[in-house]
Design a protein around this motif. Structure first.
Motif, PDB file in Angstrom:
ATOM      1  N   VAL A  48      11.840   1.591   1.192  1.00  0.00           N
ATOM      2  CA  VAL A  48      10.600   1.314   0.479  1.00  0.00           C
ATOM      3  C   VAL A  48       9.542   0.895   1.492  1.00  0.00           C
ATOM      4  O   VAL A  48       9.786   0.048   2.334  1.00  0.00           O
ATOM      5  N   ARG A  49       8.384   1.530   1.407  1.00  0.00           N
ATOM      6  CA  ARG A  49       7.295   1.175   2.311  1.00  0.00           C
ATOM      7  C   ARG A  49       6.343   0.241   1.576  1.00  0.00           C
ATOM      8  O   ARG A  49       6.163   0.341   0.373  1.00  0.00           O
ATOM      9  N   SER A  50       5.737  -0.635   2.330  1.00  0.00           N
ATOM     10  CA  SER A  50       4.800  -1.564   1.727  1.00  0.00           C
ATOM     11  C   SER A  50       3.521  -0.830   1.338  1.00  0.00           C
ATOM     12  O   SER A  50       3.212   0.248   1.842  1.00  0.00           O
ATOM     13  N   ALA A  56      -2.553   2.541   4.853  1.00  0.00           N
ATOM     14  CA  ALA A  56      -2.900   2.879   6.236  1.00  0.00           C
ATOM     15  C   ALA A  56      -2.639   4.361   6.500  1.00  0.00           C
ATOM     16  O   ALA A  56      -3.439   5.025   7.171  1.00  0.00           O
ATOM     17  N   GLU A  57      -1.545   4.878   5.957  1.00  0.00           N
ATOM     18  CA  GLU A  57      -1.237   6.292   6.143  1.00  0.00           C
ATOM     19  C   GLU A  57      -2.282   7.171   5.453  1.00  0.00           C
ATOM     20  O   GLU A  57      -2.744   8.161   6.032  1.00  0.00           O
ATOM     21  N   VAL A  58      -2.683   6.800   4.254  1.00  0.00           N
ATOM     22  CA  VAL A  58      -3.708   7.565   3.529  1.00  0.00           C
ATOM     23  C   VAL A  58      -5.037   7.505   4.282  1.00  0.00           C
ATOM     24  O   VAL A  58      -5.738   8.521   4.424  1.00  0.00           O
ATOM     25  N   ARG A  63      -9.155  10.103   7.771  1.00  0.00           N
ATOM     26  CA  ARG A  63      -9.879  10.186   9.043  1.00  0.00           C
ATOM     27  C   ARG A  63      -9.603  11.518   9.733  1.00  0.00           C
ATOM     28  O   ARG A  63     -10.518  12.153  10.267  1.00  0.00           O
ATOM     29  N   GLN A  64      -8.348  11.933   9.706  1.00  0.00           N
ATOM     30  CA  GLN A  64      -7.964  13.207  10.319  1.00  0.00           C
ATOM     31  C   GLN A  64      -8.685  14.367   9.636  1.00  0.00           C
ATOM     32  O   GLN A  64      -9.222  15.246  10.309  1.00  0.00           O
ATOM     33  N   GLN A  65      -8.722  14.356   8.304  1.00  0.00           N
ATOM     34  CA  GLN A  65      -9.400  15.419   7.571  1.00  0.00           C
ATOM     35  C   GLN A  65     -10.900  15.419   7.853  1.00  0.00           C
ATOM     36  O   GLN A  65     -11.510  16.482   8.013  1.00  0.00           O
ATOM     37  N   ALA A  66     -11.497  14.235   7.918  1.00  0.00           N
ATOM     38  CA  ALA A  66     -12.928  14.137   8.209  1.00  0.00           C
ATOM     39  C   ALA A  66     -13.221  14.655   9.615  1.00  0.00           C
ATOM     40  O   ALA A  66     -14.198  15.382   9.831  1.00  0.00           O
TER      41      ALA A  66
END
Length: 99
Positions: A48-50, A56-58, A63-66
């Motif tokens: 389970v991730r917090s 942060a991943e989203v 940022r990568q898409q932008a």
């Protein structure tokens, strides 16, 4: 009438059999829990991730898409060949300007 009674008694027997199976499985699980140093065979799912990690991943994906969108618009605006952009990005990465 007699047929219905037989069906009902078979249904009751089936329910009782299933209950016994569940009871036996529960008893076995309790015995496993009581064993000292016993290795539990409990199925687990993925870690389970917090919520903060997920956010942060989203944010990183956005940022990568932008960045990619801006880069593509600059490439098309200045009519740059993709190979020269790749060389530029690798150079910038080597110099530590981008991660």
């Amino acid at each position: 009438m007699r047929n219905q009674r037989n069906n009902r008694s078979m249904d009751e027997r089936e329910k009782l059999r299933k209950f016994r199976e569940l009871d036996d499985a529960f008893a076995e699980a309790l015995r496993e829990l009581e064993k000292p140093n016993g290795r539990l065979d409990i199925p687990t799912g993925p870690p389970v991730r917090s919520l903060a990690e997920q956010e942060a991943e989203v944010a990183q994906q956005r940022r990568q898409q932008a960045f990619e969108s801006q880069l593509e618009s600059l490439i098309s605006e200045y009519a740059l060949p993709k190979q020269s952009v790749v060389v530029l990005l690798r150079t910038m990465q080597t110099l530590g300007h981008i991660a």
